[in-house]
Design a protein around this motif. Structure first.
Motif, mmCIF file in Angstrom:
data_model
loop_
_atom_site.group_PDB
_atom_site.id
_atom_site.type_symbol
_atom_site.label_atom_id
_atom_site.label_comp_id
_atom_site.label_asym_id
_atom_site.label_seq_id
_atom_site.Cartn_x
_atom_site.Cartn_y
_atom_site.Cartn_z
ATOM 1 N N SER A 181 10.796 -14.878 17.811
ATOM 2 C CA SER A 181 10.315 -13.545 17.480
ATOM 3 C C SER A 181 8.819 -13.583 17.263
ATOM 4 O O SER A 181 8.187 -14.624 17.353
ATOM 5 C CB SER A 181 11.025 -13.052 16.221
ATOM 6 O OG SER A 181 11.096 -14.072 15.262
ATOM 7 N N LEU A 182 8.313 -12.440 16.977
ATOM 8 C CA LEU A 182 6.882 -12.358 16.723
ATOM 9 C C LEU A 182 6.606 -12.637 15.253
ATOM 10 O O LEU A 182 7.394 -12.304 14.389
ATOM 11 C CB LEU A 182 6.371 -10.966 17.103
ATOM 12 C CG LEU A 182 6.475 -10.610 18.571
ATOM 13 C CD1 LEU A 182 6.090 -9.160 18.786
ATOM 14 C CD2 LEU A 182 5.615 -11.521 19.400
ATOM 15 N N TRP A 183 5.478 -13.225 15.047
ATOM 16 C CA TRP A 183 5.066 -13.530 13.677
ATOM 17 C C TRP A 183 3.835 -12.729 13.334
ATOM 18 O O TRP A 183 2.940 -12.566 14.139
ATOM 19 C CB TRP A 183 4.790 -15.025 13.527
ATOM 20 C CG TRP A 183 6.018 -15.852 13.576
ATOM 21 C CD1 TRP A 183 6.586 -16.406 14.690
ATOM 22 C CD2 TRP A 183 6.859 -16.211 12.491
ATOM 23 N NE1 TRP A 183 7.717 -17.086 14.349
ATOM 24 C CE2 TRP A 183 7.907 -16.989 13.004
ATOM 25 C CE3 TRP A 183 6.838 -15.951 11.119
ATOM 26 C CZ2 TRP A 183 8.920 -17.519 12.199
ATOM 27 C CZ3 TRP A 183 7.842 -16.486 10.324
ATOM 28 C CH2 TRP A 183 8.864 -17.246 10.859
ATOM 29 N N ARG B 210 -7.991 -11.005 21.996
ATOM 30 C CA ARG B 210 -8.953 -10.213 21.236
ATOM 31 C C ARG B 210 -8.910 -8.752 21.600
ATOM 32 O O ARG B 210 -8.161 -8.310 22.430
ATOM 33 C CB ARG B 210 -10.360 -10.760 21.474
ATOM 34 C CG ARG B 210 -10.446 -12.186 21.168
ATOM 35 C CD ARG B 210 -11.841 -12.635 21.373
ATOM 36 N NE ARG B 210 -12.208 -13.523 20.308
ATOM 37 C CZ ARG B 210 -13.030 -13.195 19.357
ATOM 38 N NH1 ARG B 210 -13.571 -12.022 19.321
ATOM 39 N NH2 ARG B 210 -13.329 -14.058 18.441
ATOM 40 N N GLY B 211 -9.783 -8.037 20.953
ATOM 41 C CA GLY B 211 -9.926 -6.634 21.289
ATOM 42 C C GLY B 211 -9.062 -5.753 20.431
ATOM 43 O O GLY B 211 -8.153 -5.085 20.903
ATOM 44 N N GLN B 212 -9.366 -5.720 19.167
ATOM 45 C CA GLN B 212 -8.553 -4.970 18.236
ATOM 46 C C GLN B 212 -8.982 -3.531 18.105
ATOM 47 O O GLN B 212 -9.021 -2.972 17.033
ATOM 48 C CB GLN B 212 -8.602 -5.607 16.870
ATOM 49 C CG GLN B 212 -7.990 -6.949 16.798
ATOM 50 C CD GLN B 212 -8.937 -8.026 17.251
ATOM 51 O OE1 GLN B 212 -9.865 -7.780 18.008
ATOM 52 N NE2 GLN B 212 -8.716 -9.229 16.810
ATOM 53 N N LEU C 142 -13.867 -12.834 9.553
ATOM 54 C CA LEU C 142 -12.816 -13.646 10.134
ATOM 55 C C LEU C 142 -12.950 -13.702 11.639
ATOM 56 O O LEU C 142 -12.777 -14.738 12.266
ATOM 57 C CB LEU C 142 -11.449 -13.078 9.761
ATOM 58 C CG LEU C 142 -10.282 -13.721 10.474
ATOM 59 C CD1 LEU C 142 -10.208 -15.193 10.077
ATOM 60 C CD2 LEU C 142 -9.013 -13.013 10.127
ATOM 61 N N HIS C 143 -13.295 -12.552 12.177
ATOM 62 C CA HIS C 143 -13.404 -12.532 13.622
ATOM 63 C C HIS C 143 -14.626 -13.299 14.084
ATOM 64 O O HIS C 143 -14.650 -13.829 15.175
ATOM 65 C CB HIS C 143 -13.421 -11.092 14.112
ATOM 66 C CG HIS C 143 -12.111 -10.421 13.866
ATOM 67 N ND1 HIS C 143 -11.044 -10.577 14.703
ATOM 68 C CD2 HIS C 143 -11.677 -9.666 12.841
ATOM 69 C CE1 HIS C 143 -10.016 -9.899 14.222
ATOM 70 N NE2 HIS C 143 -10.376 -9.345 13.097
ATOM 71 N N ILE D 169 -3.059 -15.275 14.592
ATOM 72 C CA ILE D 169 -2.388 -13.982 14.523
ATOM 73 C C ILE D 169 -3.404 -12.861 14.383
ATOM 74 O O ILE D 169 -3.292 -11.810 15.010
ATOM 75 C CB ILE D 169 -1.380 -13.961 13.360
ATOM 76 C CG1 ILE D 169 -0.261 -14.965 13.635
ATOM 77 C CG2 ILE D 169 -0.816 -12.579 13.157
ATOM 78 C CD1 ILE D 169 0.739 -15.114 12.521
ATOM 79 N N GLU D 170 -4.393 -13.113 13.567
ATOM 80 C CA GLU D 170 -5.403 -12.088 13.375
ATOM 81 C C GLU D 170 -6.180 -11.822 14.659
ATOM 82 O O GLU D 170 -6.725 -10.750 14.858
ATOM 83 C CB GLU D 170 -6.376 -12.503 12.266
ATOM 84 C CG GLU D 170 -5.835 -12.279 10.876
ATOM 85 C CD GLU D 170 -5.554 -10.804 10.593
ATOM 86 O OE1 GLU D 170 -6.392 -9.973 10.975
ATOM 87 O OE2 GLU D 170 -4.505 -10.497 10.026
ATOM 88 N N ASP D 171 -6.212 -12.807 15.466
ATOM 89 C CA ASP D 171 -6.965 -12.659 16.695
ATOM 90 C C ASP D 171 -6.152 -11.958 17.777
ATOM 91 O O ASP D 171 -6.670 -11.632 18.843
ATOM 92 C CB ASP D 171 -7.413 -14.039 17.184
ATOM 93 C CG ASP D 171 -8.679 -13.939 18.029
ATOM 94 O OD1 ASP D 171 -9.416 -12.945 17.861
ATOM 95 O OD2 ASP D 171 -8.933 -14.825 18.846
ATOM 96 N N ALA D 172 -4.915 -11.772 17.499
ATOM 97 C CA ALA D 172 -4.062 -11.111 18.481
ATOM 98 C C ALA D 172 -4.263 -9.608 18.414
ATOM 99 O O ALA D 172 -4.495 -9.061 17.347
ATOM 100 C CB ALA D 172 -2.607 -11.458 18.215
ATOM 101 N N PRO D 173 -4.190 -8.966 19.546
ATOM 102 C CA PRO D 173 -4.408 -7.515 19.586
ATOM 103 C C PRO D 173 -3.484 -6.760 18.649
ATOM 104 O O PRO D 173 -3.897 -5.813 18.021
ATOM 105 C CB PRO D 173 -4.115 -7.155 21.036
ATOM 106 C CG PRO D 173 -4.241 -8.403 21.797
ATOM 107 C CD PRO D 173 -3.890 -9.527 20.867
ATOM 108 N N ASN D 174 -2.264 -7.198 18.588
ATOM 109 C CA ASN D 174 -1.318 -6.477 17.764
ATOM 110 C C ASN D 174 -1.064 -7.148 16.434
ATOM 111 O O ASN D 174 -0.151 -6.800 15.714
ATOM 112 C CB ASN D 174 0.014 -6.314 18.501
ATOM 113 C CG ASN D 174 -0.153 -5.444 19.710
ATOM 114 O OD1 ASN D 174 -0.888 -4.466 19.672
ATOM 115 N ND2 ASN D 174 0.500 -5.810 20.795
#
Length: 485
Positions: free
Chosen positions: A194-196, A29-31, A64-65, A134-139
């Motif tokens: 790879s990253l998604w 978290r922490g976008q 979403l968050h 994915i949305e929860d990922a910082p990047n």
DNA sequence: AGCGACGTAAACACGT
DNA sequence: AACGTGTTTACGTCGC
């Protein structure tokens, strides 16, 4: 029919499943970094890139968050909250894990951990799970391994589930157009794979899909375009969006949709853009929210009021059709079907921009998640149908055509959509894919920046007008008073 | 019944 | 070679 079954190497060893949770860093978290939006080009083109769709998106993402919190509460709570999807046992027919139809009736007492909910299968499709992960990922990008990790973390059910779910995750990532790989060059090497990330173009569809789940903070009337008559309690969006009582989040928060997410530390989530604006640009204060066509209405009324002073009722616009506005309440733009705009030149300018945005963005709004996210399966099904019945139905024909196009394979579903030649061997296709697509990492940021700049512009404009008008009124008042004296 | 959505299994290629 | 990842195909189930 696949003769198949050569003893060859099995992709999924029975032991491999347990290893998924290792060595992952929990804080996805922490976008906060979204503020890094490149604000270089302040031109209209940027602000014009904002649209109803974007706004909807922002709104959607705002919950979403929370949905993440929601699913936390879902996955870790003992709440008996089984979605219809789940009740029906939809799509879970793994031979090893498929509960009998009686399971649901029996309250799953023997197969579910009622204390923690750990063994309850989440009511989200894999697409949704991946999306949320994915949305929860910082990047906003994750390697599959971390996607596994996120899912495991939030849904312990999968810890004890048969390992096939990972295959399903990968299957989804590959097949679903909404997910795209990030160039490995740009992202630091992460070892294998790879990253998604989420393809911004299809994000709406995932959001739509999420909205369709019974566990999102939108009331059902907002989740789907309503055809019901306009019932708009004016204060609806001044408090929290209502949740129906069965919603765990609703219960968790005592009937209130909570805020307190990382991005939206404070403030009631009433309107995605509004909240986000506050978060990213605290200086920009939200426009007054009116229930219908909120911002545009506010803009129009403000402009009309101040610009055409002396006129009694400068605004002639009637409330837009509410069926749509239920959804567009949080949009910048009015519905395109509002030709009667205002008579004010200035407001015309602004509104013209807005309308143009709508027009411009219209094609970007992909119809529905279902059509996009599952094109592959659709084609598969169509072909299957063709196989089954040698059918000549339109879809079968279309699919057959597509299959032909793809040279006996169905890669058109994802690869074709990305413009990768199917005639190339797989390896070359991959290489081409890697080279082909210019990185659009900053697109999202730009969009966000655009929307916010747009908001800022409108707001500034409004402020100007407001100030001028207020000043004028004040002066008039003073003059009157001095005259009286 | 047909179709779409979704889940699952499996084969296979490829990278580490 | 083993394993993880990514792609593709096949098939089953469910709801509409």
């Amino acid at each position: 029919m696949g003769p198949t079954m050569p003893p060859s190497k099995k992709a999924q060893s029975p032991s491999s499943g347990a290893s998924a949770s290792e060595g992952r860093s929990p804080p996805y978290r922490g976008q906060g970094e979204a503020t890094e939006a490149d604000a270089g080009d302040l031109s209209l083109s940027l602000s014009a890139s904002f649209s109803k769709a974007d706004d909807e998106e922002l709104t959607s993402l705002s919950w979403l968050h929370e949905s993440t919190d929601l699913l936390n509460s879902f996955s870790h709570s003992g709440l008996r909250s089984v979605s219809p999807l789940q009740e029906a046992g939809h799509g879970q027919r793994s031979p090893s894990s498929s509960p009998s139809p009686d399971d649901a009736l029996l309250g799953d007492a023997h197969s579910f951990d009622l204390g923690t909910g750990a063994n309850r299968k989440p009511p989200y499709s894999f697409s949704c799970l991946i999306f949320m992960a994915i949305e929860d990922a910082p990047n906003k990008r994750l390697p599959v391994k971390d996607i596994y990790g996120w899912i495991l973390e939030h849904f312990p059910y999968f810890a004890s589930a048969p390992t096939g779910w990972k295959n399903s995750v990968r299957h989804n990532l590959s097949l679903n157009k909404c997910f795209k790989k990030v160039d490995k060059d740009r992202s630091q090497s992460i070892g294998k794979g790879s990253l998604w990330s989420i393809d911004p173009e299809y994000r709406h569809n995932l959001i739509q899909a999420l909205k369709k789940t019974p566990y999102h903070p939108y009331p059902p009337s907002l989740a789907t375009p309503s055809t019901s008559p306009p019932t708009l309690p004016p204060q609806t969006f001044h408090s929290s969006p209502p949740l129906w009582s069965g919603n765990p989040l609703f219960r968790k928060n005592g009937g209130m949709l909570l805020q307190g997410t990382d991005i939206f530390p404070r403030g009631v989530i009433q309107n995605g853009a509004r909240v986000r604006s506050q978060a990213l640009f605290p200086v920009i204060r939200p426009l007054p929210i009116s229930p219908v066509g909120s911002r545009t209405s506010a803009i129009r009324s403000s402009l009309g009021e101040y610009l055409s002073r002396g006129q009694d009722s400068p605004l002639r616009y009637s409330p837009p059709p509410c069926a749509e506005d239920l959804q567009e309440d949080h949009t910048y733009s009015t519905a395109p079907a509002e030709p009667e705009a205002t008579s004010s030149p200035l407001s015309d300018d602004i509104i013209a921009v807005e309308i143009q945005e709508d027009i411009k963005q219209e094609p970007r709004e992909v119809p529905l998640d279902s059509h996009i996210t599952s094109t592959a399966h659709m084609a598969q099904n169509a072909l299957r149908g063709q196989r089954r019945h040698s059918s000549t139905g339109p879809l079968a024909i279309a699919a057959a055509g597509a299959g032909t196009l793809a040279g006996s394979s169905l890669t058109w579903t994802k690869n074709r959509a990305r413009g990768i030649s199917d005639t190339l061997p797989l390896k070359k296709r991959r290489a081409a894919a890697a080279l082909e697509k210019p990185e659009s990492d900053d697109e999202e940021m730009k969009e966000a920046a655009g929307s916010l700049l747009h908001l800022a512009g409108v707001r500034a404009c409004l402020n100007n007008i407001t100030n001028r008008a207020a000043k004028g009124q004040k002066e008039q008042k003073e003059q009157k008073e001095t005259l009286r004296n």
